[in-house]
Scaffold this active site. Structure first.
Site, PDB file in Angstrom:
ATOM      1  N   HIS A   1      -5.590  37.607  75.357  1.00 22.24           N
ATOM      2  CA  HIS A   1      -5.565  38.772  74.471  1.00 22.24           C
ATOM      3  C   HIS A   1      -6.333  39.918  75.137  1.00 22.24           C
ATOM      4  O   HIS A   1      -7.475  39.755  75.567  1.00 22.24           O
ATOM      5  CB  HIS A   1      -6.166  38.434  73.105  1.00 22.24           C
ATOM      6  CG  HIS A   1      -5.950  39.558  72.143  1.00 22.24           C
ATOM      7  ND1 HIS A   1      -4.798  39.669  71.401  1.00 22.24           N
ATOM      8  CD2 HIS A   1      -6.685  40.657  71.863  1.00 22.24           C
ATOM      9  CE1 HIS A   1      -4.843  40.786  70.691  1.00 22.24           C
ATOM     10  NE2 HIS A   1      -5.986  41.400  70.956  1.00 22.24           N
ATOM     11  N   ALA A   2      -5.702  41.081  75.212  1.00 23.15           N
ATOM     12  CA  ALA A   2      -6.273  42.191  75.983  1.00 23.15           C
ATOM     13  C   ALA A   2      -7.620  42.643  75.429  1.00 23.15           C
ATOM     14  O   ALA A   2      -7.814  42.707  74.217  1.00 23.15           O
ATOM     15  CB  ALA A   2      -5.295  43.369  75.958  1.00 23.15           C
TER      16      ALA A   2
ATOM     17  N   HIS B   1      -4.089  51.782  75.957  1.00 20.43           N
ATOM     18  CA  HIS B   1      -5.004  51.500  74.840  1.00 20.43           C
ATOM     19  C   HIS B   1      -6.363  51.027  75.372  1.00 20.43           C
ATOM     20  O   HIS B   1      -7.419  51.530  74.978  1.00 20.43           O
ATOM     21  CB  HIS B   1      -4.383  50.425  73.932  1.00 20.43           C
ATOM     22  CG  HIS B   1      -5.291  49.928  72.855  1.00 20.43           C
ATOM     23  ND1 HIS B   1      -5.269  50.423  71.567  1.00 20.43           N
ATOM     24  CD2 HIS B   1      -6.274  48.979  72.868  1.00 20.43           C
ATOM     25  CE1 HIS B   1      -6.194  49.811  70.845  1.00 20.43           C
ATOM     26  NE2 HIS B   1      -6.818  48.922  71.606  1.00 20.43           N
ATOM     27  N   GLU B   2      -6.326  50.063  76.263  1.00 19.03           N
ATOM     28  CA  GLU B   2      -7.591  49.492  76.763  1.00 19.03           C
ATOM     29  C   GLU B   2      -8.407  50.530  77.528  1.00 19.03           C
ATOM     30  O   GLU B   2      -9.632  50.556  77.431  1.00 19.03           O
ATOM     31  CB  GLU B   2      -7.317  48.275  77.652  1.00 19.03           C
ATOM     32  CG  GLU B   2      -6.703  47.090  76.915  1.00 19.03           C
ATOM     33  CD  GLU B   2      -7.494  46.656  75.700  1.00 19.03           C
ATOM     34  OE1 GLU B   2      -8.721  46.837  75.685  1.00 19.03           O
ATOM     35  OE2 GLU B   2      -6.884  46.156  74.739  1.00 19.03           O
TER      36      GLU B   2
ATOM     37  N   HIS C   1     -10.705  52.496  75.426  1.00 18.68           N
ATOM     38  CA  HIS C   1     -12.028  51.892  75.203  1.00 18.68           C
ATOM     39  C   HIS C   1     -12.937  52.151  76.405  1.00 18.68           C
ATOM     40  O   HIS C   1     -14.105  52.512  76.263  1.00 18.68           O
ATOM     41  CB  HIS C   1     -11.899  50.377  75.020  1.00 18.68           C
ATOM     42  CG  HIS C   1     -11.223  49.964  73.744  1.00 18.68           C
ATOM     43  ND1 HIS C   1     -11.633  50.360  72.507  1.00 18.68           N
ATOM     44  CD2 HIS C   1     -10.159  49.141  73.525  1.00 18.68           C
ATOM     45  CE1 HIS C   1     -10.864  49.812  71.561  1.00 18.68           C
ATOM     46  NE2 HIS C   1      -9.953  49.074  72.168  1.00 18.68           N
TER      47      HIS C   1
ATOM     48  N   GLU D   1     -10.573  52.316  68.493  1.00 13.77           N
ATOM     49  CA  GLU D   1      -9.206  51.816  68.670  1.00 13.77           C
ATOM     50  C   GLU D   1      -8.191  52.943  68.838  1.00 13.77           C
ATOM     51  O   GLU D   1      -7.080  52.712  69.318  1.00 13.77           O
ATOM     52  CB  GLU D   1      -8.815  50.937  67.472  1.00 13.77           C
ATOM     53  CG  GLU D   1      -9.667  49.682  67.324  1.00 13.77           C
ATOM     54  CD  GLU D   1      -9.669  48.811  68.568  1.00 13.77           C
ATOM     55  OE1 GLU D   1      -8.707  48.876  69.347  1.00 13.77           O
ATOM     56  OE2 GLU D   1     -10.651  48.076  68.763  1.00 13.77           O
TER      57      GLU D   1
ATOM     58  N   HIS E   1      -7.516  37.674  66.264  1.00 10.33           N
ATOM     59  CA  HIS E   1      -8.717  38.261  65.679  1.00 10.33           C
ATOM     60  C   HIS E   1      -9.385  37.378  64.629  1.00 10.33           C
ATOM     61  O   HIS E   1     -10.527  37.632  64.260  1.00 10.33           O
ATOM     62  CB  HIS E   1      -8.378  39.631  65.099  1.00 10.33           C
ATOM     63  CG  HIS E   1      -7.817  40.568  66.141  1.00 10.33           C
ATOM     64  ND1 HIS E   1      -6.570  40.387  66.697  1.00 10.33           N
ATOM     65  CD2 HIS E   1      -8.338  41.656  66.750  1.00 10.33           C
ATOM     66  CE1 HIS E   1      -6.345  41.328  67.586  1.00 10.33           C
ATOM     67  NE2 HIS E   1      -7.393  42.116  67.643  1.00 10.33           N
TER      68      HIS E   1
ATOM     69  N   TYR F   1      -8.031  48.737  63.047  1.00 13.66           N
ATOM     70  CA  TYR F   1      -6.715  49.062  63.619  1.00 13.66           C
ATOM     71  C   TYR F   1      -5.861  49.832  62.623  1.00 13.66           C
ATOM     72  O   TYR F   1      -5.064  50.681  62.998  1.00 13.66           O
ATOM     73  CB  TYR F   1      -5.985  47.792  64.058  1.00 13.66           C
ATOM     74  CG  TYR F   1      -6.729  47.012  65.103  1.00 13.66           C
ATOM     75  CD1 TYR F   1      -6.810  47.471  66.411  1.00 13.66           C
ATOM     76  CD2 TYR F   1      -7.371  45.812  64.795  1.00 13.66           C
ATOM     77  CE1 TYR F   1      -7.502  46.759  67.379  1.00 13.66           C
ATOM     78  CE2 TYR F   1      -8.059  45.097  65.749  1.00 13.66           C
ATOM     79  CZ  TYR F   1      -8.130  45.566  67.037  1.00 13.66           C
ATOM     80  OH  TYR F   1      -8.811  44.862  67.990  1.00 13.66           O
TER      81      TYR F   1
HETATM   82  O1  X8Z Z   1      -6.231  43.700  69.701  1.00 13.54           O
HETATM   83  C1  X8Z Z   1      -5.731  44.752  70.039  1.00 13.54           C
HETATM   84  C2  X8Z Z   1      -6.025  45.346  71.393  1.00 13.54           C
HETATM   85  C3  X8Z Z   1      -7.394  45.094  71.811  1.00 13.54           C
HETATM   86  S1  X8Z Z   1      -8.578  45.934  70.853  1.00 13.54           S
HETATM   87  C4  X8Z Z   1      -5.098  44.747  72.412  1.00 13.54           C
HETATM   88  N1  X8Z Z   1      -4.869  45.391  69.217  1.00 13.54           N
HETATM   89  C5  X8Z Z   1      -4.489  44.848  67.932  1.00 13.54           C
HETATM   90  C6  X8Z Z   1      -3.699  43.565  68.089  1.00 13.54           C
HETATM   91  O2  X8Z Z   1      -3.223  43.275  69.178  1.00 13.54           O
HETATM   92  O3  X8Z Z   1      -3.550  42.850  67.108  1.00 13.54           O
HETATM   93  C7  X8Z Z   1      -4.215  46.666  69.484  1.00 13.54           C
HETATM   94  C8  X8Z Z   1      -3.312  46.902  68.322  1.00 13.54           C
HETATM   95  C9  X8Z Z   1      -3.663  45.908  67.275  1.00 13.54           C
HETATM   96 ZN    ZN Z   2      -8.538  47.957  71.146  1.00 12.03          ZN
END
Ligand code: X8Z
Ligand code: ZN
Length: 685
Positions: free
Chosen positions: A393-394, A435-436, A439, A463, A564, A574
């Site tokens: 997960h990024a 996106h990354e 941050h 975010e 998450h 988000y």
């Molecule tokens: O978790 C993330 C990013 C890292 S903060 C990749 N996002 C959420 C997800 O993947 O569930 C970005 C959009 C929503």
């Molecule tokens: Zn993020």
């Protein structure tokens, strides 16, 4: 790092808002403290220390112990095994113990006169972690072990089927590829169900986790952990819940139109029985995404005008990858050597991932921001390693809070920022890199702030930075970097472009809300363990209009299949980001002097927009977010009208398309229990 200490990406927060953030985020400089010291909750607090001196000391100590935490967490996320798990849990234990110690010490100053900055810093200490830890040392240690274990389970999650020679095992990335590319009904069901097996063993840990963080929250004077999460928004915790309702009511009609259109197309493709679920809901396994949070992968089915302005970014990235592979092959002494070809493929994957990242960096640099430090390129994880499990997960990491200036006998240490992804050449990963880097540029910009204020104005700001840039990735920008053909100017092309954005941004909105509606309910006890899964699917039905195609009873733990939840990263950020990013985008377009319709604006290369953006990033969380928002946009409220302004042409088009359909859904959800109703009261607040 994460949530508190963990992943920074999310982390944003550091502060009060930020709560999580910081967890990690801090750190720096210095040499590692002795474990004995760090574990002591009340490290030497001088009796005559003033509140200002206290905050200065906490900032100093944070820097000192932060790097240990960030390094341990980086290791455990990029090399999952029992050893790294143990080391990360221990480091987290020391961090949370120290944090509890600071919070305890800060009570001495309650009711005293102090500067606004000092009061803010002290208030933020309690919000610095999304994992409030019990005072009892044994329970605190148990909590960090559980948290690390759950994240490891997610990262190493594997779905196997078949026996003996027929046995086939796949991890998340491969299962996501099926949902992304394969339109075969059974194959999608299998991939979706398969991934949801990995979270079944997390259920017990999660139940205990909730007990422990709630105890930690109560020890700090909160009602439960959900209240801690809701307290990071410079307003009363109940108010942020109401704010999210208000914002959702602004955008809900747009979502309902998109939902209706998608359902029509799914039914056309799979038929009445398979293309929808009872009550008119969308079938979870068929939405092109494991969690139905982004529908971009259904472009083949949902594209309004095939041929009018091709936006197939994935095809272009794959072509770049093939080209890189050919170049690697040309370098081989013996092109028939199988092992060497495998290495060439790996080198090409990495080269493509680095190229994609360079492209994202270029956008930020075009705004006047600095190039990423050399260490970023050396230390980042770009692609999935072959020899071990990692959390794919990024995430974006600030390893040392900006490093530290030279001290006596010490060299200056520069910032150490990284990203961790398993990049593949597709559109989703391409935009995730932007996106990354949002941050990362936030970290770099606020590194001059004291550690406690190194966080987003609130976590939704963190975010939203990179996503604001994603909004500026217009078809014209994409054509300028050769990812799509030169664009025709037509209404059809405009609707295609809007649909592309809506499948990612609008589809996301109810998902962004429902996750924490679930967790707030879990934390406040209105959702009990015997109905974890039922409540999850009730909320999916209510907000997203999405349902499984067969009952998902309490023998499953479907929330744990979303990163998450085991990663304990709050999710309201988000949702807020998906509103705020349109406000930021509009403000930057104004700063760039753009005069046309909002959806046509790209501020690529515009230094005036960049300056304004950077000025906001540099504030970190030292002042209430309302002030920071005002400095950028002129207003102090989060507001979804820019979302509606942006998507006005699409909304009109959708209404025409949906004419005569009976849109909306009712919620008899396919859980094991039949009395579920999408309209029942929300569990939390
Ligand atoms: O978790 C993330 C990013 C890292 S903060 C990749 N996002 C959420 C997800 O993947 O569930 C970005 C959009 C929503
Ligand atoms: Zn993020």
């Amino acid at each position: 790092m994460k949530s508190l200490p963990r992943k920074p990406k999310h982390r944003t927060a550091l502060l009060a808002v930020a709560a999580a953030a910081f967890a990690l985020a801090l750190a720096g400089c210095s040499r590692s403290p002795s474990p004995g010291d760090a574990a002591s909750p009340s490290t030497q607090a001088p009796a005559d220390e003033t509140a200002d001196q206290f905050v200065a000391r906490v900032n100093r100590e944070m820097r000192e112990i932060y790097t240990e935490l960030s390094s341990a967490q980086w290791l455990s996320s990029t090399y999952i095994n029992g050893d790294s798990e143990l080391v990360a849990a221990k480091a987290h234990e020391r961090w949370l113990t120290r944090l509890n110690g600071w919070i305890e010490q800060s009570r001495r100053f309650e009711g005293q006169q102090m500067s606004a900055d000092t009061a803010r810093a002290i208030g933020m200490l309690k919000l610095m972690t999304s994992m409030p830890a019990p005072r009892d040392p044994a329970k605190l240690a148990e909590l960090t072990r559980i948290a690390t274990r759950m994240e490891g389970m997610y990262g190493s999650g594997t779905y196997c089927k078949g026996e003996g020679e027929q046995k086939e095992c796949r991890q998340l990335g491969e299962l996501e590829d099926v949902l992304r590319n394969n339109r075969d009904y059974e194959a999608q069901l299998d991939a979706w169900r398969g991934w949801h097996t990995i979270s079944v063993p997390m259920r017990e840990d999660y139940v205990r986790f909730v007990q422990l963080v709630n105890e930690g929250a109560k020890d700090m004077g909160f009602a439960d952990a959900g209240e801690v999460w809701r307290s990071g928004y410079d307003m009363a915790p109940a108010q942020i819940a109401a704010e999210t309702d208000r914002l959702w009511s602004q955008v809900k009609p747009l979502y309902e139109q998109l939902h209706c259109y998608a359902r029509t197309r799914l039914v056309a493709k799979y038929g009445q029985d398979r293309g929808q679920v009872a009550g008119g809901m969308l079938p979870a396994p068929l939405m092109g995404n494991m969690w139905q949070q982004d529908w971009s992968n259904l472009w083949d089915m949902l594209q309004p005008y095939p041929g009018a302005g091709s936006l197939d970014i994935t095809a272009a990235l794959q072509a770049r990858h093939r080209q890189n592979y050919m170049e690697e092959l040309e370098r081989l002494a013996d092109p028939t050597d199988g092992a060497a070809r495998v290495e060439a493929e790996r080198a090409a994957q990495r080269a493509t991932a680095v190229e994609m990242t360079r492209r994202a960096e270029d956008f930020y640099v075009s705004l006047g921001m600095p190039q990423l430090p050399e260490s970023y390129w050396e230390k980042t994880q770009f692609i999935k390693p072959r020899d071990r499990d990692v959390v794919c997960h990024a995430s974006a990491w600030d390893m040392n809070l900006g490093g530290s200036p030279a001290g006596e006998g010490q060299e200056a240490v520069g910032p150490d920022v990284r990203t961790k992804m398993c990049i593949k050449p597709n559109e989703e990963d391409f935009t995730t890199i932007y996106h990354e880097l949002g941050h990362v540029y936030y970290y770099l910009a606020y590194n001059a702030q004291p550690p406690i204020f190194q966080g987003g104005a609130h976590d939704g700001f963190h975010e939203a930075i990179g996503d604001t840039i994603v909004l500026a990735m217009t078809p014209q920008y994409l054509a300028s970097i050769d990812l799509v053909d030169a664009q025709q100017q037509s209404h059809e092309a405009l609707i295609n472009a809007q649909m592309r954005m809506a499948l990612s941004k609008v589809a996301f909105l109810p998902f962004g809300l429902m996750i924490d509606r679930w967790r707030w309910g879990v934390f406040d006890g209105s959702i009990t363990p015997d109905e974890y899964n039922k409540a999850w699917w009730d909320l999916k039905a209510r907000y997203q209009g999405v349902a499984p195609i067969q009952p998902r009873g309490e023998e499953f733990f479907d929330p744990g299949a979303k990163y998450h939840v085991p990663g304990n990263t709050p999710y309201t950020r988000y949702f807020l980001s998906h509103v705020l990013q349109f406000q930021f985008y509009k403000a930057l377009c104004d700063a760039a002097g753009f005069k046309g319709p909002l959806y046509e604006c790209s501020f690529y290369g515009n230094k005036a927009a960049g300056e304004k953006f950077l000025a906001m990033l540099e504030q970190g969380s030292h002042q209430p977010w309302q002030k920071t928002l005002k400095e950028l946009t002129g207003g102090e409220q989060m507001d979804a009208s820019a979302v509606l302004e942006y998507f006005a042409p699409l909304q009109e088009w959708l209404q025409q398309q949906n004419e005569g359909q009976s849109c909306g859904w009712t919620g008899a959800v396919a859980t094991a229990d039949t009395d579920t109703n999408a309209d029942r009261e929300q569990p939390a607040q």
